[in-house]
Scaffold this motif. Structure first.
Motif, PDB file in Angstrom:
ATOM      1  N   TYR A  48       0.837  -1.205   0.000  1.00 50.37           N
ATOM      2  CA  TYR A  48       0.000   0.000   0.000  1.00 50.37           C
ATOM      3  C   TYR A  48       0.874   1.257   0.000  1.00 50.37           C
ATOM      4  CZ  TYR A  48      -3.045   3.687   1.668  1.00 50.37           C
ATOM      5  OH  TYR A  48      -3.711   4.872   1.803  1.00 50.37           O
ATOM      6  N   VAL A  49       1.894   1.266   0.849  1.00 48.85           N
ATOM      7  CA  VAL A  49       2.779   2.437   0.946  1.00 48.85           C
ATOM      8  C   VAL A  49       3.543   2.636  -0.353  1.00 48.85           C
ATOM      9  CG1 VAL A  49       4.829   3.340   2.117  1.00 48.85           C
ATOM     10  CG2 VAL A  49       2.960   2.369   3.448  1.00 48.85           C
ATOM     11  N   ALA A  50       4.035   1.566  -0.948  1.00 47.98           N
ATOM     12  CA  ALA A  50       4.784   1.678  -2.203  1.00 47.98           C
ATOM     13  C   ALA A  50       3.907   2.227  -3.328  1.00 47.98           C
ATOM     14  CB  ALA A  50       5.357   0.324  -2.598  1.00 47.98           C
ATOM     15  N   LYS A  51       2.627   1.894  -3.297  1.00 49.75           N
ATOM     16  CA  LYS A  51       1.723   2.346  -4.348  1.00 49.75           C
ATOM     17  C   LYS A  51       1.310   3.807  -4.166  1.00 49.75           C
ATOM     18  CE  LYS A  51      -2.723   1.298  -6.474  1.00 49.75           C
ATOM     19  NZ  LYS A  51      -3.904   0.416  -6.453  1.00 49.75           N
ATOM     20  N   HIS A  52       1.026   4.218  -2.936  1.00 46.91           N
ATOM     21  CA  HIS A  52       0.457   5.536  -2.688  1.00 46.91           C
ATOM     22  C   HIS A  52       1.445   6.572  -2.153  1.00 46.91           C
ATOM     23  CE1 HIS A  52      -3.622   4.137  -3.466  1.00 46.91           C
ATOM     24  NE2 HIS A  52      -3.328   3.063  -2.737  1.00 46.91           N
ATOM     25  N   PHE A  53       2.544   6.139  -1.561  1.00 41.46           N
ATOM     26  CA  PHE A  53       3.474   7.070  -0.923  1.00 41.46           C
ATOM     27  C   PHE A  53       4.914   6.755  -1.302  1.00 41.46           C
ATOM     28  CE2 PHE A  53      -0.258   6.872   1.827  1.00 41.46           C
ATOM     29  CZ  PHE A  53      -0.562   8.214   1.961  1.00 41.46           C
ATOM     30  N   LYS A  54       5.169   6.702  -2.582  1.00 44.23           N
ATOM     31  CA  LYS A  54       6.513   6.411  -3.063  1.00 44.23           C
ATOM     32  C   LYS A  54       7.452   7.551  -2.660  1.00 44.23           C
ATOM     33  CE  LYS A  54       8.997   5.070  -7.166  1.00 44.23           C
ATOM     34  NZ  LYS A  54       9.051   5.097  -8.606  1.00 44.23           N
ATOM     35  N   ASP A  55       8.664   7.230  -2.304  1.00 39.59           N
ATOM     36  CA  ASP A  55       9.728   8.176  -1.937  1.00 39.59           C
ATOM     37  C   ASP A  55       9.435   8.932  -0.642  1.00 39.59           C
ATOM     38  OD1 ASP A  55      11.117   7.423  -4.209  1.00 39.59           O
ATOM     39  OD2 ASP A  55      10.178   8.986  -5.440  1.00 39.59           O
ATOM     40  N   TYR A  56       8.607   8.392   0.231  1.00 42.86           N
ATOM     41  CA  TYR A  56       8.374   8.985   1.545  1.00 42.86           C
ATOM     42  C   TYR A  56       9.224   8.253   2.571  1.00 42.86           C
ATOM     43  CZ  TYR A  56       4.278  11.864   0.444  1.00 42.86           C
ATOM     44  OH  TYR A  56       3.439  12.829  -0.034  1.00 42.86           O
ATOM     45  N   LYS A  57       9.671   8.979   3.585  1.00 40.03           N
ATOM     46  CA  LYS A  57      10.259   8.334   4.754  1.00 40.03           C
ATOM     47  C   LYS A  57       9.102   7.871   5.611  1.00 40.03           C
ATOM     48  CE  LYS A  57      14.755  10.305   5.688  1.00 40.03           C
ATOM     49  NZ  LYS A  57      15.538  11.105   6.626  1.00 40.03           N
ATOM     50  N   VAL A  58       9.097   6.610   5.978  1.00 40.86           N
ATOM     51  CA  VAL A  58       7.954   6.044   6.684  1.00 40.86           C
ATOM     52  C   VAL A  58       8.286   5.850   8.161  1.00 40.86           C
ATOM     53  CG1 VAL A  58       6.356   4.102   6.784  1.00 40.86           C
ATOM     54  CG2 VAL A  58       7.235   4.877   4.577  1.00 40.86           C
ATOM     55  N   TYR A  59       7.383   6.342   8.999  1.00 45.51           N
ATOM     56  CA  TYR A  59       7.448   6.176  10.443  1.00 45.51           C
ATOM     57  C   TYR A  59       6.173   5.461  10.855  1.00 45.51           C
ATOM     58  CZ  TYR A  59      11.024   9.789  10.170  1.00 45.51           C
ATOM     59  OH  TYR A  59      12.140  10.515   9.844  1.00 45.51           O
ATOM     60  N   PHE A  75       9.134  -4.233   9.498  1.00 49.48           N
ATOM     61  CA  PHE A  75       9.074  -2.815   9.128  1.00 49.48           C
ATOM     62  C   PHE A  75      10.475  -2.223   9.041  1.00 49.48           C
ATOM     63  CE2 PHE A  75       4.733  -2.653  11.397  1.00 49.48           C
ATOM     64  CZ  PHE A  75       4.081  -3.082  10.262  1.00 49.48           C
ATOM     65  N   GLU A  76      11.321  -2.570   9.992  1.00 48.11           N
ATOM     66  CA  GLU A  76      12.691  -2.064   9.956  1.00 48.11           C
ATOM     67  C   GLU A  76      13.466  -2.648   8.779  1.00 48.11           C
ATOM     68  OE1 GLU A  76      14.375  -2.593  13.886  1.00 48.11           O
ATOM     69  OE2 GLU A  76      13.765  -0.534  14.374  1.00 48.11           O
ATOM     70  N   SER A  77      13.174  -3.867   8.394  1.00 47.97           N
ATOM     71  CA  SER A  77      13.852  -4.457   7.234  1.00 47.97           C
ATOM     72  C   SER A  77      13.428  -3.760   5.934  1.00 47.97           C
ATOM     73  CB  SER A  77      13.580  -5.957   7.141  1.00 47.97           C
ATOM     74  OG  SER A  77      12.261  -6.212   6.707  1.00 47.97           O
ATOM     75  N   PHE A  78      12.248  -3.112   5.933  1.00 49.54           N
ATOM     76  CA  PHE A  78      11.807  -2.332   4.777  1.00 49.54           C
ATOM     77  C   PHE A  78      12.505  -0.975   4.710  1.00 49.54           C
ATOM     78  CE2 PHE A  78       7.327  -4.318   5.406  1.00 49.54           C
ATOM     79  CZ  PHE A  78       7.765  -5.527   4.900  1.00 49.54           C
ATOM     80  N   GLY A  79      13.260  -0.621   5.754  1.00 46.40           N
ATOM     81  CA  GLY A  79      13.898   0.686   5.816  1.00 46.40           C
ATOM     82  C   GLY A  79      13.035   1.730   6.498  1.00 46.40           C
ATOM     83  N   TRP A  80      11.996   1.298   7.180  1.00 48.19           N
ATOM     84  CA  TRP A  80      11.096   2.204   7.882  1.00 48.19           C
ATOM     85  C   TRP A  80      11.579   2.401   9.315  1.00 48.19           C
ATOM     86  CZ3 TRP A  80       5.603  -0.139   6.634  1.00 48.19           C
ATOM     87  CH2 TRP A  80       5.400  -0.134   5.252  1.00 48.19           C
ATOM     88  N   TYR A  81      11.170   3.499   9.902  1.00 47.59           N
ATOM     89  CA  TYR A  81      11.397   3.744  11.319  1.00 47.59           C
ATOM     90  C   TYR A  81      10.178   3.192  12.043  1.00 47.59           C
ATOM     91  CZ  TYR A  81      14.917   6.889   9.513  1.00 47.59           C
ATOM     92  OH  TYR A  81      15.986   7.405   8.838  1.00 47.59           O
ATOM     93  N   SER A  82      10.382   2.203  12.888  1.00 52.08           N
ATOM     94  CA  SER A  82       9.269   1.527  13.543  1.00 52.08           C
ATOM     95  C   SER A  82       9.416   1.611  15.054  1.00 52.08           C
ATOM     96  CB  SER A  82       9.231   0.058  13.110  1.00 52.08           C
ATOM     97  OG  SER A  82       8.199  -0.627  13.768  1.00 52.08           O
ATOM     98  N   MET A  83       8.265   1.594  15.727  1.00 51.13           N
ATOM     99  CA  MET A  83       8.256   1.702  17.178  1.00 51.13           C
ATOM    100  C   MET A  83       7.115   0.840  17.725  1.00 51.13           C
ATOM    101  SD  MET A  83       7.823   5.205  19.419  1.00 51.13           S
ATOM    102  CE  MET A  83       8.949   6.070  18.361  1.00 51.13           C
ATOM    103  N   VAL A  84       7.406   0.112  18.791  1.00 52.42           N
ATOM    104  CA  VAL A  84       6.382  -0.621  19.524  1.00 52.42           C
ATOM    105  C   VAL A  84       6.181   0.136  20.821  1.00 52.42           C
ATOM    106  CG1 VAL A  84       5.743  -2.829  20.541  1.00 52.42           C
ATOM    107  CG2 VAL A  84       7.186  -2.785  18.506  1.00 52.42           C
TER     108      VAL A  84
END
Length: 141
Positions: A48-59, A75-84
């Motif tokens: 979904y993110v790749a389709k609608h929000f290309k080139d965004y930094k994802v948190y 999520f971290e393996s995708f290069g996103w900043y993730s938090m639990v």
């Protein structure tokens, strides 16, 4: 004269994680996004993110619970900043304390993440988590 945007576009995602489906709420620096229900898969969210929000930094963030931290690692393996986060750490207006739904939870998570008011819980290394599962299994028997 050509202008060039030098600021990185940021996407913030609050996720209410369940076994059967995820409620998500998205927001960017400029606008409050939408509420969605997606299949319970990190790869579905990535698509979904790749389709609608290309080139965004994802948190992104989600509440700790029965679903564990495997999604966080993906999520971290995708290069996103993730938090639990701890569910008790999310501030709720008095009106929202009496209303609880997955949609409201995802919206609150997204808002708190965007405003920088969340602090994540400790996520153990995968080896340590596997050892913990081994010891719990031994104690049950």
């Amino acid at each position: 004269m050509k202008t060039k945007d030098t600021a990185d576009s940021k996407l913030f995602i609050g996720i209410d994680v369940h076994k059967r489906s995820w409620k998500i709420h998205t927001a960017t620096d400029l606008f409050d996004g939408c509420d969605l229900t997606i299949p319970p898969s990190a790869f579905a969210l990535q698509k979904y993110v790749a389709k609608h929000f290309k080139d965004y930094k994802v948190y992104c963030c989600y509440e700790s619970g029965c679903c564990g931290v495997s999604h966080h690692r993906l999520f971290e393996s995708f290069g996103w900043y993730s938090m639990v986060v701890n569910p008790a750490d999310i501030s709720r207006p008095s009106k929202v304390q009496f209303q609880k739904s997955d949609k409201i939870d995802a919206r609150l998570l997204c808002r708190e993440l965007k405003d920088g008011r969340l602090q994540g819980v400790h996520v153990p290394y995968i080896e340590r988590e596997q050892l913990r599962c081994l010891f719990v299994g031994v104690m049950i028997w």
